[in-house]
Design an enzyme around this catalytic site. Structure first.
Site, PDB file in Angstrom:
ATOM      1  N   TYR A  35       0.829  -1.199   0.000  1.00 47.11           N
ATOM      2  CA  TYR A  35       0.000   0.000   0.000  1.00 47.11           C
ATOM      3  C   TYR A  35       0.870   1.257   0.000  1.00 47.11           C
ATOM      4  O   TYR A  35       0.676   2.161  -0.808  1.00 47.11           O
ATOM      5  CB  TYR A  35      -0.914  -0.040   1.225  1.00 47.11           C
ATOM      6  N   GLU A  36       1.872   1.266   0.888  1.00 45.67           N
ATOM      7  CA  GLU A  36       2.771   2.419   0.938  1.00 45.67           C
ATOM      8  C   GLU A  36       3.530   2.561  -0.372  1.00 45.67           C
ATOM      9  O   GLU A  36       3.726   3.663  -0.889  1.00 45.67           O
ATOM     10  CB  GLU A  36       3.795   2.243   2.072  1.00 45.67           C
ATOM     11  N   TYR A  37       3.962   1.403  -0.921  1.00 43.44           N
ATOM     12  CA  TYR A  37       4.711   1.414  -2.179  1.00 43.44           C
ATOM     13  C   TYR A  37       3.854   2.019  -3.292  1.00 43.44           C
ATOM     14  O   TYR A  37       4.297   2.888  -4.031  1.00 43.44           O
ATOM     15  CB  TYR A  37       5.136  -0.007  -2.542  1.00 43.44           C
ATOM     16  N   ASP A  38       2.621   1.541  -3.371  1.00 44.44           N
ATOM     17  CA  ASP A  38       1.734   2.027  -4.426  1.00 44.44           C
ATOM     18  C   ASP A  38       1.488   3.530  -4.299  1.00 44.44           C
ATOM     19  O   ASP A  38       1.339   4.233  -5.296  1.00 44.44           O
ATOM     20  CB  ASP A  38       0.397   1.271  -4.395  1.00 44.44           C
ATOM     21  N   SER A  83       3.258  -5.466 -15.591  1.00 45.41           N
ATOM     22  CA  SER A  83       2.600  -5.383 -14.291  1.00 45.41           C
ATOM     23  C   SER A  83       1.279  -4.658 -14.493  1.00 45.41           C
ATOM     24  O   SER A  83       0.961  -4.237 -15.596  1.00 45.41           O
ATOM     25  CB  SER A  83       3.499  -4.702 -13.283  1.00 45.41           C
ATOM     26  N   LEU A  84       0.525  -4.549 -13.429  1.00 50.26           N
ATOM     27  CA  LEU A  84      -0.820  -3.999 -13.565  1.00 50.26           C
ATOM     28  C   LEU A  84      -0.924  -2.629 -12.923  1.00 50.26           C
ATOM     29  O   LEU A  84      -0.334  -2.388 -11.870  1.00 50.26           O
ATOM     30  CB  LEU A  84      -1.827  -4.925 -12.871  1.00 50.26           C
ATOM     31  N   GLU A 115     -10.902 -11.958 -11.439  1.00 52.99           N
ATOM     32  CA  GLU A 115     -10.472 -13.075 -10.584  1.00 52.99           C
ATOM     33  C   GLU A 115      -9.612 -12.549  -9.443  1.00 52.99           C
ATOM     34  O   GLU A 115      -9.399 -11.346  -9.326  1.00 52.99           O
ATOM     35  CB  GLU A 115      -9.704 -14.103 -11.416  1.00 52.99           C
ATOM     36  N   LYS A 117      -6.481 -11.544  -7.139  1.00 55.27           N
ATOM     37  CA  LYS A 117      -5.090 -11.141  -7.317  1.00 55.27           C
ATOM     38  C   LYS A 117      -4.262 -11.875  -6.277  1.00 55.27           C
ATOM     39  O   LYS A 117      -4.313 -11.564  -5.085  1.00 55.27           O
ATOM     40  CB  LYS A 117      -4.924  -9.628  -7.166  1.00 55.27           C
ATOM     41  N   ASP A 119      -1.263 -13.230  -4.076  1.00 49.71           N
ATOM     42  CA  ASP A 119      -0.112 -12.531  -3.517  1.00 49.71           C
ATOM     43  C   ASP A 119       1.057 -13.499  -3.359  1.00 49.71           C
ATOM     44  O   ASP A 119       1.379 -13.950  -2.271  1.00 49.71           O
ATOM     45  CB  ASP A 119      -0.502 -11.920  -2.167  1.00 49.71           C
ATOM     46  N   TYR A 227      -2.978 -18.215 -14.595  1.00 49.25           N
ATOM     47  CA  TYR A 227      -4.021 -17.231 -14.880  1.00 49.25           C
ATOM     48  C   TYR A 227      -3.816 -16.416 -16.151  1.00 49.25           C
ATOM     49  O   TYR A 227      -4.659 -15.596 -16.493  1.00 49.25           O
ATOM     50  CB  TYR A 227      -4.213 -16.278 -13.702  1.00 49.25           C
ATOM     51  N   LYS A 293     -10.024  -8.133 -16.092  1.00 53.10           N
ATOM     52  CA  LYS A 293      -9.464  -8.196 -17.442  1.00 53.10           C
ATOM     53  C   LYS A 293     -10.596  -8.093 -18.468  1.00 53.10           C
ATOM     54  O   LYS A 293     -11.665  -8.657 -18.254  1.00 53.10           O
ATOM     55  CB  LYS A 293      -8.735  -9.530 -17.645  1.00 53.10           C
ATOM     56  N   LYS A 317      -7.049  -3.283  -5.490  1.00 55.09           N
ATOM     57  CA  LYS A 317      -6.461  -3.936  -4.318  1.00 55.09           C
ATOM     58  C   LYS A 317      -7.276  -3.668  -3.058  1.00 55.09           C
ATOM     59  O   LYS A 317      -8.078  -2.732  -3.006  1.00 55.09           O
ATOM     60  CB  LYS A 317      -5.045  -3.400  -4.121  1.00 55.09           C
ATOM     61  N   CYS A 411      21.974 -11.542  28.977  1.00 57.81           N
ATOM     62  CA  CYS A 411      20.758 -12.351  29.003  1.00 57.81           C
ATOM     63  C   CYS A 411      19.877 -11.870  30.152  1.00 57.81           C
ATOM     64  O   CYS A 411      20.347 -11.765  31.289  1.00 57.81           O
ATOM     65  CB  CYS A 411      21.124 -13.822  29.183  1.00 57.81           C
ATOM     66  N   CYS A 414      19.798 -14.923  33.015  1.00 55.59           N
ATOM     67  CA  CYS A 414      20.922 -15.328  33.854  1.00 55.59           C
ATOM     68  C   CYS A 414      21.965 -14.238  34.010  1.00 55.59           C
ATOM     69  O   CYS A 414      22.881 -14.365  34.814  1.00 55.59           O
ATOM     70  CB  CYS A 414      21.566 -16.590  33.294  1.00 55.59           C
ATOM     71  N   CYS A 429      22.234 -16.166  24.252  1.00 58.64           N
ATOM     72  CA  CYS A 429      22.817 -16.460  25.553  1.00 58.64           C
ATOM     73  C   CYS A 429      23.476 -17.827  25.429  1.00 58.64           C
ATOM     74  O   CYS A 429      22.838 -18.792  25.024  1.00 58.64           O
ATOM     75  CB  CYS A 429      21.722 -16.479  26.619  1.00 58.64           C
ATOM     76  N   CYS A 434      21.630 -21.521  31.884  1.00 58.73           N
ATOM     77  CA  CYS A 434      20.701 -20.390  31.982  1.00 58.73           C
ATOM     78  C   CYS A 434      19.298 -20.949  32.247  1.00 58.73           C
ATOM     79  O   CYS A 434      18.813 -21.823  31.530  1.00 58.73           O
ATOM     80  CB  CYS A 434      20.714 -19.589  30.692  1.00 58.73           C
TER      81      CYS A 434
HETATM   82  S1  IVH Z   1      -2.737 -11.171 -15.032  1.00 64.79           S
HETATM   83  C1  IVH Z   1      -0.548  -7.846 -17.568  1.00 64.79           C
HETATM   84  N1  IVH Z   1      -3.936 -12.255 -13.038  1.00 64.79           N
HETATM   85  O1  IVH Z   1      -0.054  -9.248 -10.382  1.00 64.79           O
HETATM   86  C2  IVH Z   1      -0.565  -8.564 -16.296  1.00 64.79           C
HETATM   87  N2  IVH Z   1      -1.859 -11.180 -12.619  1.00 64.79           N
HETATM   88  O2  IVH Z   1       0.785  -6.398 -10.931  1.00 64.79           O
HETATM   89  C3  IVH Z   1      -1.055  -9.934 -16.512  1.00 64.79           C
HETATM   90  N3  IVH Z   1      -1.135 -11.326 -10.276  1.00 64.79           N
HETATM   91  O3  IVH Z   1       2.998  -9.740 -11.883  1.00 64.79           O
HETATM   92  C4  IVH Z   1      -1.153 -10.587 -15.218  1.00 64.79           C
HETATM   93  N4  IVH Z   1      -2.856 -12.479  -9.553  1.00 64.79           N
HETATM   94  O4  IVH Z   1       2.197 -11.587 -10.454  1.00 64.79           O
HETATM   95  C5  IVH Z   1      -2.855 -11.559 -13.428  1.00 64.79           C
HETATM   96  N5  IVH Z   1      -5.140 -13.308 -11.356  1.00 64.79           N
HETATM   97  C6  IVH Z   1      -4.063 -12.632 -11.755  1.00 64.79           C
HETATM   98  C7  IVH Z   1      -3.037 -12.259 -10.866  1.00 64.79           C
HETATM   99  C8  IVH Z   1      -1.958 -11.524 -11.334  1.00 64.79           C
HETATM  100  C9  IVH Z   1      -1.707 -11.915  -9.221  1.00 64.79           C
HETATM  101  C10 IVH Z   1       0.134 -10.602 -10.213  1.00 64.79           C
HETATM  102  C11 IVH Z   1       1.136 -11.012 -11.210  1.00 64.79           C
HETATM  103  C12 IVH Z   1       1.627  -9.766 -11.847  1.00 64.79           C
HETATM  104  C13 IVH Z   1       1.112  -8.720 -10.947  1.00 64.79           C
HETATM  105  C14 IVH Z   1       0.765  -7.512 -11.728  1.00 64.79           C
END
Ligand code: IVH
Length: 665
Positions: A35-38, A83-84, A115, A117, A119, A227, A293, A317, A411, A414, A429, A434
């Site tokens: 969350y912080e990263y995003d 990435s997404l 579907e 996501k 982790d 996926y 998607k 997320k 410690c 002891c 320790c 002990c």
């Molecule tokens: S589809 C164009 N489906 O999320 C991306 N990714 O931020 C196509 N991830 O690196 C990926 N669950 O590791 C897809 N159901 C899912 C996913 C998924 C987790 C991860 C994946 C990707 C990251 C994208």
């Protein structure tokens, strides 16, 4: 010319994101939440969209993140692994739908497939003519690392696609992960062995896939879900949903259909998001949101991509469930192996339906990094939905008097000076007498998987030692009824039960006993191996480095630790006393014989019964393994064997018949 504040912030954000990318992708040790990263990433994108005098050449917005680490062969992906784009609100789901329609210049509804996501760690499996030839991590999105040796140990991944007529090429993308319950079990085992534990299932999965030795991956409960598609030839697909259906027919693990949704109604996707957020704590594995998607592949093509992500998909997320509370104290716990672990004691607070009162702070480095102090208000969450974790300090609420916390160098039990070994993250320790260490060792000795003295609880052990009723393990077997009746709150009946459960533990196995002794790095599995190998405690006690080295699963670290315990005089005395008091079940296994030192596994129907086959192998000194791995020497194959044969072939395990085995005898 003075730098503009935006430029300054942009430089700082680039630095921060590069730093966290590397921690996350290359070292599997994230220091901030997703969350912080995003939020940092979004701030970077916003700045770049607003100002055009910024230097974008080295901006993380141009790449996916994570350099491929050098220990593995680097291989370019045929199609980049993207990435997404992601967001944290349901409004963004509706905006995504708007964007898609606008780009396609469409008024009519667009169908989506949504579907979970997952982790974990993204992975690409490459099947050529139906055979798994390679597995690649995402790496930097363009070039990944070849981790085929580890991925082939994942049982649910087929080495061959289930199909009479497999496609010439199929690149399957998905996620490697570890289920929550497996993660807890695995961490408990490491904890018992005095080894470092993992912060969450994702780190554990990522750390495992990056091991050089496939034995480690084989021993850990990795799972995979497919996926998405990479490159493919000799097959065609129309929709995203169809991709998962075909994967499933090929024998690839995919998410259950009930956990996905297909709809052209954006509101239904929003409902799905809400439903999954509720379901999240009940799922067997960690997820951090949903992925939406565009279902039609031709439309996906039309939409194409921007910079680092496709236009046809987005992630919505979930915010991690966090709460704030005050750290009332930091106490130091002394473990069985002497490890001094700082633990935060907190004002009780509810997170995700569970009350949290304490959380481990792991070690000094961790305390320094988060700068956690007594009196601080902190954000807490449950890592992997299970383990309480201090995420960060709320600096606005720090009391003026709060001082940096240093773990004392002595410690707390002891008072002896503690030491930190070269490769150790914690202080230990080293005082063999002990009190805290002895208490913890005895707790381990009586535990269910060790000597199993059901009625001897932790509290009782503390009393026994504080009141000098026992000094070590063997003292338990000399306890007298009168001594126990003298203790507070112990009646006739409970004392009888305690003594009975101690008495019952005398009948045990060598494996349990070796495990109970609490030698560092000797967990349950290793204890079983040792018991199998040595058969008697006397043999074990007089072993040598040379002999330990002949046991394939025992590495130099474990072997050194065993030898150190064995040469310790008080350890020797204690084991001698105990072996007089205990009665070991006879082992059916012989250590000598023509099959000695070799491991076997049977698959398919043999001319003799399975049990008989096992008996023959063990009587002749062979060892039985439970699955195909690189540790296996021989796979004995009968009629109608299953997938084990493929796996064995891919790992170069020798494949023989029952007749071949009889010839070896
Ligand atoms: S589809 C164009 N489906 O999320 C991306 N990714 O931020 C196509 N991830 O690196 C990926 N669950 O590791 C897809 N159901 C899912 C996913 C998924 C987790 C991860 C994946 C990707 C990251 C994208």
């Amino acid at each position: 010319m003075a730098e503009s504040p935006q430029k300054k912030r942009h430089t700082e954000l680039k630095r921060l994101i590069h730093h966290h990318n590397e921690l996350y992708h290359t070292h599997d040790k994230p220091e901030i939440s997703d969350y912080e990263y995003d939020r940092l990433f979004q701030e970077l994108l916003d700045l770049e969209a607003k100002y055009d005098h910024l230097d974008l050449t080295d901006s993380p917005s141009k790449r996916v993140g994570g350099e491929a680490i050098s220990a593995f062969q680097k291989v370019a992906h045929r199609k980049p692994m993207l990435s997404l784009a992601n967001s944290y609100s349901t409004d963004d789901i509706l905006e995504f739908d708007q964007r898609v329609k606008k780009f396609l210049r469409k008024d009519a509804p667009v169908e989506y497939f949504a579907e979970l996501k997952l982790d974990g760690l993204s992975m690409e499996l490459i099947y050529e003519n139906g055979k798994l030839v390679r597995a690649l991590t995402r790496g930097d999105g363009t070039v990944g690392e070849d981790v085929t040796h580890n991925v082939k140990t994942i049982k649910s991944i087929p080495l061959k696609l289930k199909s009479k007529n497999p496609p010439d090429l199929l690149e399957v993308r998905g996620e490697v992960l570890i289920f929550k319950k497996d993660f807890i079990k695995m961490n408990e085992a490491y904890e018992e062995q005095g080894e470092d534990t993992f912060a969450n299932p994702r780190n554990a999965a990522a750390g495992t896939v990056r091991q050089l030795d496939p034995k480690i991956a084989a021993s850990r409960p990795l799972k995979f879900f497919a996926y998405a598609l990479g490159e493919y030839q000799g097959i065609s697909f129309d929709t995203q949903k169809e991709i998962t259906e075909v994967f499933s027919q090929f024998g690839l693990p995919t998410l259950e259909e009930e956990l996905t949704v297909k709809s052209d109604e954006p509101d239904e996707i929003v409902n799905y998001y809400k439903k999954i957020e509720k379901l999240r704590p009940k799922l067997e594995f960690d997820i951090d949101g949903i992925v939406i998607k565009v279902n039609s592949l031709p439309l996906q093509d039309d939409l194409g991509l921007v910079a680092r992500s496709p236009r046809w998909a987005t992630a919505a997320k979930f915010k991690p469930e966090q709460a704030q509370t005050v750290i009332e104290n930091i106490v130091i716990q002394v473990g069985r192996t002497g490890a001094l672990t700082p633990v935060a004691i907190m004002n009780p607070v509810k997170v995700g339906g569970v009350t949290i009162t304490h959380a481990t702070l792991h070690n000094q480095d961790e305390i320094d990094r988060k700068d956690v102090r007594i009196g601080d208000t902190v954000f807490v969450q449950r890592a992997g939905d299970v383990i309480p974790e201090v995420v960060a300090v709320n600096h606005d609420k720090r009391p003026k008097s709060a001082k940096p916390f240093k773990i004392p160098l002595e410690c707390p039990s002891c008072g002896e000076k503690a030491h930190r070994g070269e490769e150790d993250a914690v202080l230990r320790c080293e005082n063999p007498v002990c009190k805290s260490k002895i208490k913890e060792s005895v707790k381990h000795f009586v535990s269910r998987r060790a000597m199993n003295m059901e009625k001897v609880g932790d509290r009782l052990i503390e009393i026994f030692i504080d009141q000098h009723l026992i000094e070590g393990f063997s003292g338990l077997y000399k306890l007298k009824k009168e001594q126990l009746l003298n203790l507070e709150r112990q009646g006739e009946k409970s004392v009888d039960n305690i003594l009975k459960s101690i008495e019952a533990s005398r009948k045990t196995t060598l494996a349990r006993f070796i495990y109970a002794l609490g030698i560092r790095f000797v967990g349950e599995q290793t204890a079983k191996l040792l018991a199998d190998h040595y058969v008697t405690i006397e043999n074990f006690m007089k072993t040598s480095q040379e002999e330990l080295e002949t046991i394939p699963e025992i590495g130099p670290k474990v072997s050194a630790s065993i030898l150190e315990s064995l040469k310790n005089k008080s350890f020797q005395k204690e084991v001698a006393k105990l072996s007089e008091m205990l009665e070991f079940e006879k082992s059916s296994r012989s250590t000598e014989g023509p099959l000695s030192g070799k491991s076997f596994l049977v698959t398919g129907t043999l001319p003799v019964k399975r049990d008989e086959a096992h008996e023959v192998i063990e009587k002749n000194g062979g060892k039985l393994l439970s699955g195909v791995s690189s540790k296996l020497n021989y796979l004995i194959v009968g009629d109608d064997p299953g997938s084990k044969v493929d796996k064995a072939q891919s790992l170069d395990v020798k494949i023989i018949s029952w007749d071949d085995l009889l010839k070896m005898l």
